[in-house]
Motif scaffolding. Structure first.
Motif, PDB file in Angstrom:
ATOM      1  N   LYS A 136       0.914  -1.230   0.056  1.00 56.78           N
ATOM      2  CA  LYS A 136      -0.032  -0.139   0.117  1.00 56.78           C
ATOM      3  C   LYS A 136       0.760   1.390  -0.055  1.00 56.78           C
ATOM      4  O   LYS A 136       0.520   2.292  -0.650  1.00 56.78           O
ATOM      5  CB  LYS A 136      -0.905   0.084   1.266  1.00 56.78           C
ATOM      6  CG  LYS A 136      -2.106  -1.063   1.247  1.00 56.78           C
ATOM      7  CD  LYS A 136      -3.084  -1.231   2.235  1.00 56.78           C
ATOM      8  CE  LYS A 136      -2.485  -1.454   3.481  1.00 56.78           C
ATOM      9  NZ  LYS A 136      -3.638  -1.722   4.516  1.00 56.78           N
ATOM     10  N   ILE A 137       1.847   1.196   0.664  1.00 58.89           N
ATOM     11  CA  ILE A 137       2.864   2.501   0.892  1.00 58.89           C
ATOM     12  C   ILE A 137       3.414   2.610  -0.696  1.00 58.89           C
ATOM     13  O   ILE A 137       3.758   3.847  -1.063  1.00 58.89           O
ATOM     14  CB  ILE A 137       3.840   2.469   1.780  1.00 58.89           C
ATOM     15  CG1 ILE A 137       4.465   3.961   2.134  1.00 58.89           C
ATOM     16  CG2 ILE A 137       4.787   1.415   1.615  1.00 58.89           C
ATOM     17  CD1 ILE A 137       3.561   4.615   2.891  1.00 58.89           C
ATOM     18  N   ASN A 138       4.133   1.714  -1.125  1.00 57.39           N
ATOM     19  CA  ASN A 138       4.631   1.727  -2.379  1.00 57.39           C
ATOM     20  C   ASN A 138       3.671   2.438  -3.440  1.00 57.39           C
ATOM     21  O   ASN A 138       3.871   3.239  -4.388  1.00 57.39           O
ATOM     22  CB  ASN A 138       5.169   0.200  -3.035  1.00 57.39           C
ATOM     23  CG  ASN A 138       5.829   0.164  -4.162  1.00 57.39           C
ATOM     24  OD1 ASN A 138       5.625   0.766  -5.090  1.00 57.39           O
ATOM     25  ND2 ASN A 138       7.214  -0.144  -3.989  1.00 57.39           N
ATOM     26  N   PHE A 139       2.388   1.864  -3.611  1.00 62.86           N
ATOM     27  CA  PHE A 139       1.464   2.147  -4.520  1.00 62.86           C
ATOM     28  C   PHE A 139       0.895   3.653  -4.171  1.00 62.86           C
ATOM     29  O   PHE A 139       0.866   4.431  -5.078  1.00 62.86           O
ATOM     30  CB  PHE A 139       0.032   1.493  -4.199  1.00 62.86           C
ATOM     31  CG  PHE A 139      -1.115   1.556  -4.767  1.00 62.86           C
ATOM     32  CD1 PHE A 139      -1.366   1.404  -6.545  1.00 62.86           C
ATOM     33  CD2 PHE A 139      -2.068   2.603  -4.629  1.00 62.86           C
ATOM     34  CE1 PHE A 139      -2.133   1.783  -7.119  1.00 62.86           C
ATOM     35  CE2 PHE A 139      -3.214   3.188  -5.189  1.00 62.86           C
ATOM     36  CZ  PHE A 139      -3.252   2.656  -6.671  1.00 62.86           C
ATOM     37  N   SER A 140       0.963   4.024  -2.913  1.00 66.94           N
ATOM     38  CA  SER A 140       0.440   5.286  -2.672  1.00 66.94           C
ATOM     39  C   SER A 140       1.587   6.397  -3.146  1.00 66.94           C
ATOM     40  O   SER A 140       1.382   7.566  -3.632  1.00 66.94           O
ATOM     41  CB  SER A 140       0.430   5.440  -1.092  1.00 66.94           C
ATOM     42  OG  SER A 140      -0.851   4.739  -0.869  1.00 66.94           O
ATOM     43  N   VAL A 141       2.959   6.161  -2.932  1.00 72.04           N
ATOM     44  CA  VAL A 141       3.925   6.716  -3.219  1.00 72.04           C
ATOM     45  C   VAL A 141       4.076   7.064  -4.777  1.00 72.04           C
ATOM     46  O   VAL A 141       4.067   8.267  -5.238  1.00 72.04           O
ATOM     47  CB  VAL A 141       5.527   6.430  -2.626  1.00 72.04           C
ATOM     48  CG1 VAL A 141       6.453   7.189  -3.373  1.00 72.04           C
ATOM     49  CG2 VAL A 141       5.315   6.562  -1.203  1.00 72.04           C
ATOM     50  N   HIS A 142       4.029   5.870  -5.478  1.00 67.03           N
ATOM     51  CA  HIS A 142       4.079   5.980  -6.970  1.00 67.03           C
ATOM     52  C   HIS A 142       2.732   6.822  -7.406  1.00 67.03           C
ATOM     53  O   HIS A 142       2.891   7.493  -8.579  1.00 67.03           O
ATOM     54  CB  HIS A 142       4.308   4.790  -7.563  1.00 67.03           C
ATOM     55  CG  HIS A 142       5.566   4.167  -7.332  1.00 67.03           C
ATOM     56  ND1 HIS A 142       5.942   3.473  -6.214  1.00 67.03           N
ATOM     57  CD2 HIS A 142       6.567   4.176  -8.340  1.00 67.03           C
ATOM     58  CE1 HIS A 142       7.210   3.058  -6.512  1.00 67.03           C
ATOM     59  NE2 HIS A 142       7.660   3.718  -7.614  1.00 67.03           N
ATOM     60  N   ALA A 143       1.629   6.651  -6.977  1.00 69.89           N
ATOM     61  CA  ALA A 143       0.516   7.434  -7.341  1.00 69.89           C
ATOM     62  C   ALA A 143       0.556   8.970  -7.077  1.00 69.89           C
ATOM     63  O   ALA A 143       0.329   9.726  -7.832  1.00 69.89           O
ATOM     64  CB  ALA A 143      -0.815   6.812  -6.765  1.00 69.89           C
ATOM     65  N   ALA A 144       1.096   9.054  -5.963  1.00 65.95           N
ATOM     66  CA  ALA A 144       1.426  10.736  -5.537  1.00 65.95           C
ATOM     67  C   ALA A 144       2.251  11.262  -6.693  1.00 65.95           C
ATOM     68  O   ALA A 144       2.125  12.370  -6.863  1.00 65.95           O
ATOM     69  CB  ALA A 144       1.790  10.894  -4.118  1.00 65.95           C
ATOM     70  N   ALA A 145       3.377  10.362  -6.928  1.00 65.82           N
ATOM     71  CA  ALA A 145       4.348  11.106  -7.735  1.00 65.82           C
ATOM     72  C   ALA A 145       3.646  11.396  -8.998  1.00 65.82           C
ATOM     73  O   ALA A 145       4.080  12.426  -9.673  1.00 65.82           O
ATOM     74  CB  ALA A 145       5.597  10.081  -7.870  1.00 65.82           C
ATOM     75  N   ALA A 146       2.850  10.367  -9.563  1.00 67.64           N
ATOM     76  CA  ALA A 146       2.185  10.571 -11.016  1.00 67.64           C
ATOM     77  C   ALA A 146       1.256  11.679 -10.813  1.00 67.64           C
ATOM     78  O   ALA A 146       1.127  12.508 -11.993  1.00 67.64           O
ATOM     79  CB  ALA A 146       1.541   9.144 -11.192  1.00 67.64           C
ATOM     80  N   LEU A 147       0.436  11.907  -9.859  1.00 68.23           N
ATOM     81  CA  LEU A 147      -0.227  13.167  -9.548  1.00 68.23           C
ATOM     82  C   LEU A 147       0.691  14.198  -9.712  1.00 68.23           C
ATOM     83  O   LEU A 147       0.295  15.587 -10.171  1.00 68.23           O
ATOM     84  CB  LEU A 147      -1.178  13.042  -8.414  1.00 68.23           C
ATOM     85  CG  LEU A 147      -2.321  12.190  -8.324  1.00 68.23           C
ATOM     86  CD1 LEU A 147      -2.884  12.040  -6.818  1.00 68.23           C
ATOM     87  CD2 LEU A 147      -3.345  12.945  -8.987  1.00 68.23           C
ATOM     88  N   THR A 148       1.823  14.319  -8.851  1.00 66.21           N
ATOM     89  CA  THR A 148       2.612  15.387  -8.917  1.00 66.21           C
ATOM     90  C   THR A 148       3.105  15.838 -10.177  1.00 66.21           C
ATOM     91  O   THR A 148       2.918  17.254 -10.563  1.00 66.21           O
ATOM     92  CB  THR A 148       3.929  15.321  -7.974  1.00 66.21           C
ATOM     93  OG1 THR A 148       3.481  14.947  -6.602  1.00 66.21           O
ATOM     94  CG2 THR A 148       4.884  16.356  -7.761  1.00 66.21           C
ATOM     95  N   GLU A 149       3.363  14.939 -11.097  1.00 67.08           N
ATOM     96  CA  GLU A 149       3.771  15.288 -12.291  1.00 67.08           C
ATOM     97  C   GLU A 149       2.368  15.778 -13.349  1.00 67.08           C
ATOM     98  O   GLU A 149       2.727  16.750 -14.307  1.00 67.08           O
ATOM     99  CB  GLU A 149       4.353  14.038 -13.160  1.00 67.08           C
ATOM    100  CG  GLU A 149       4.549  14.041 -14.528  1.00 67.08           C
ATOM    101  CD  GLU A 149       5.732  15.347 -14.821  1.00 67.08           C
ATOM    102  OE1 GLU A 149       5.694  15.518 -16.051  1.00 67.08           O
ATOM    103  OE2 GLU A 149       6.421  15.449 -14.262  1.00 67.08           O
ATOM    104  N   LEU A 150       1.297  15.250 -13.152  1.00 67.65           N
ATOM    105  CA  LEU A 150       0.296  15.959 -13.573  1.00 67.65           C
ATOM    106  C   LEU A 150       0.090  17.368 -13.285  1.00 67.65           C
ATOM    107  O   LEU A 150      -0.422  18.001 -14.179  1.00 67.65           O
ATOM    108  CB  LEU A 150      -0.951  14.868 -13.488  1.00 67.65           C
ATOM    109  CG  LEU A 150      -2.177  15.022 -14.583  1.00 67.65           C
ATOM    110  CD1 LEU A 150      -1.666  15.111 -15.614  1.00 67.65           C
ATOM    111  CD2 LEU A 150      -3.147  14.037 -14.177  1.00 67.65           C
TER     112      LEU A 150
END
Length: 312
Positions: free
Chosen positions: A108-122
């Protein structure tokens, strides 16, 4: 031969930032090919002129080229403040695979971090201001929303630190309700608050949790709650019919049992909790999104775009 400016830029990107850009590029490509191609995934310098409004900001040069009336959009019309909030308690490291590198684990933490990074880029591409907050039983880090390159680097560095933990820390307990109450007070300007959490709040009743979510809305924030879970085990409780040793990742308590002995009661309890959470979020005007870690990042990005379109 000297590297090109583009190559030099790529070399300066962290691995997480590079992955985030790849995810967003794929998402945007897919979006343009889908029925949802009308979503604005890039910064819009213009919008269509609406009949009856002032003609003062019409772009007449663009009208000459396109024969359509467009109004120039200014920063205050297009920019958004977004605070990304990640639950960093021990339960977010589920499922944990012994001996596997932390950045390779599907938890869950790995998923959340990568999702947050993708959102940051968008968000970066849309020139929005982005902040990051992490919490367990207290707020661990809080970066108010900004849009400068240095600020984004600091955010990515913090996200990468969360991926470097090779084993979850036992007794890093969560206190979602207290953390959200604090964040409601420290996020001073109206923002879109995006929360990644499994919503397992240690020793807190549901009403306290609902009160914290309501506090964010009372402060006039828009909120998306991504309920991060490993659906197969945490929601559907699918295990083989044999004894297992279950360990509470936040307290360290252990129990050995056959999952089938408690499955009916567990499903009844988790379904009631999730349903109550959905109902409360609906009442408060909060977007509740089930985020199964095996479901990929596109549903996260798409949910954000829907909310952003509704706000602007």
């Amino acid at each position: 031969m000297l590297p090109s400016f583009k190559d030099a830029n790529i070399q300066q990107l962290s691995r997480l930032e590079l992955l985030a850009r790849q995810v967003v590029e794929g998402f945007i490509t897919g979006l343009h090919k889908s029925p949802f191609h009308g979503f604005s995934v890039e910064f819009a310098e213009h919008r269509l002129y609406n009949s009856g409004e002032s003609t003062r900001h019409i772009d007449w040069k663009l009208y000459g080229r396109s024969d359509k009336l467009f109004v120039k959009r200014y920063e205050e019309e297009t920019n958004l403040r977004c605070q990304i909030v990640i639950d960093h308690s021990s339960s977010m490291y589920f499922p944990f695979e012994e001996g596997k590198p932390s950045d390779k684990q599907l938890n869950k933490i790995n998923f959340s971090v990568h999702a947050a990074a993708a959102l940051t880029e968008l968000l970066r591409r849309q020139r929005d201001a982005i902040g990051l907050s992490t919490f367990s039983n207290v707020i661990e880090h809080h970066f108010p929303a900004k849009s400068s390159p240095l600020h984004l680097k600091l955010m990515y560095n913090e996200l990468e630190k969360m991926l470097e933990v090779h084993r979850p820390e036992i007794k890093r307990q969560s206190n979602v309700s207290d953390a959200l109450h604090q964040l409601a007070e420290v996020i001073h300007k109206r923002s879109l608050v995006i929360i990644f959490s499994d919503m397992f709040d240690t020793g807190v009743n549901e009403e306290m949790l609902f009160s914290a979510l309501q506090h964010l809305k009372h402060k006039r924030h828009e909120v998306i709650l991504f309920h991060v879970n490993e659906k197969q085990t945490e929601i559907d409780f699918n295990f083989e019919n044999r004894p297992y040793r279950f360990i509470d990742m936040e307290s360290g308590d252990e129990i050995k049992m056959n999952p089938n002995d408690i499955k009916e009661k567990y499903l009844e309890s988790i379904n009631k909790y999730t349903t109550d959470l959905k109902i409360k979020c609906s009442q408060f005007g909060i977007d509740f999104v089930e985020a199964d870690i095996s479901g990929g990042y596109y549903p996260i990005l798409f949910s954000y775009l829907i909310r952003r379109q509704a706000i602007l």
